[in-house]
Design a protein around this motif. Structure first.
Motif, PDB file in Angstrom:
ATOM      1  N   SER A 149       1.027  -1.201   0.098  1.00 45.69           N
ATOM      2  CA  SER A 149      -0.037   0.016  -0.039  1.00 45.69           C
ATOM      3  C   SER A 149       0.766   1.229  -0.001  1.00 45.69           C
ATOM      4  O   SER A 149       1.194   1.890  -0.957  1.00 45.69           O
ATOM      5  CB  SER A 149      -0.964   0.067   1.451  1.00 45.69           C
ATOM      6  N   THR A 189      -1.983  -2.358  -3.592  1.00 45.35           N
ATOM      7  CA  THR A 189      -3.548  -2.173  -3.126  1.00 45.35           C
ATOM      8  C   THR A 189      -3.389  -0.765  -2.334  1.00 45.35           C
ATOM      9  O   THR A 189      -3.480  -0.835  -1.140  1.00 45.35           O
ATOM     10  CB  THR A 189      -3.917  -3.361  -2.703  1.00 45.35           C
ATOM     11  N   LYS A 230      -7.571  -3.489  -1.843  1.00 42.88           N
ATOM     12  CA  LYS A 230      -7.201  -4.463  -0.560  1.00 42.88           C
ATOM     13  C   LYS A 230      -8.393  -5.399  -0.892  1.00 42.88           C
ATOM     14  O   LYS A 230      -8.000  -6.636  -0.595  1.00 42.88           O
ATOM     15  CB  LYS A 230      -7.049  -3.769   0.556  1.00 42.88           C
ATOM     16  N   MET A 280      -3.499  -8.910   4.294  1.00 42.79           N
ATOM     17  CA  MET A 280      -2.897  -8.560   3.117  1.00 42.79           C
ATOM     18  C   MET A 280      -2.087  -9.772   2.485  1.00 42.79           C
ATOM     19  O   MET A 280      -1.981 -10.083   1.476  1.00 42.79           O
ATOM     20  CB  MET A 280      -2.311  -7.166   2.973  1.00 42.79           C
TER      21      MET A 280
END
Length: 175
Positions: free
Chosen positions: A39, A65, A71, A96
């Motif tokens: 991320s 993501t 996500k 994740m």
């Protein structure tokens, strides 16, 4: 950016290249693959690995993501987890990394989610807070809290996170 911060950034970049080379050497010698779920780093961990020749022997795929929707869609992070804990949390980092393992052919995975700044932080989740998830065979997963200096630049926070993720992959494989 101060001279000290510039020197730290340069050192971390050089060290990260060396660590990425170690990831490729160590993982290829054991015949295992890695995936990333990113991320706050926006694909920099995957980039560090794939910058090195021979990375195709160990790197399966990377998931960038950045949004909560990504996500959920790409990694299977649950809406209830995001609502209860927020995107920057141990729980989301864990979901994740498990999602990356389950949706790839990788034996090991690393995930990162955090606040790289310069804005976006809060009292509970300040700039410099990053959660890193690690997973290996058997869906064993753990999450580690990283706290970088909130006065650091966005670039330095993200580079330090890449460095930490590469170190963690090597340690996880050896551990």
């Amino acid at each position: 950016m101060s001279t000290e911060e510039t020197e730290t950034l340069d050192r971390l970049r050089a060290d990260s290249r060396s660590l990425a080379e170690q990831v490729i050497e160590t993982f290829s010698s054991r015949g295992v693959m890695v995936a990333t779920a990113e991320s706050c780093t926006g694909g920099l961990i995957a980039g560090a690995i794939t910058d090195i020749a021979g990375s195709s022997a160990v790197f399966d795929r990377g998931f960038v993501t950045y949004s909560n929707a990504a996500k959920q869609d790409m990694l299977g992070v649950r809406e209830t987890t995001l609502s209860a804990h927020g995107a920057v949390s141990a729980q989301v980092a864990t979901e994740m990394v498990l999602g990356a393992r389950r949706r790839s052919r990788a034996d090991f995975a690393v995930s990162v989610t955090g606040v790289a700044g310069p804005g976006g932080g809060s009292e509970l989740k300040p700039v410099g807070l990053v959660w890193m998830g690690l997973s290996g065979p058997g869906d064993l997963a753990s999450a580690v809290e990283l706290r970088w200096n909130p006065s650091w630049s966005r670039d330095l926070i993200r580079t330090a996170t890449v460095h930490a993720a590469l170190e963690a992959l090597i340690a996880r494989l050896d551990g």
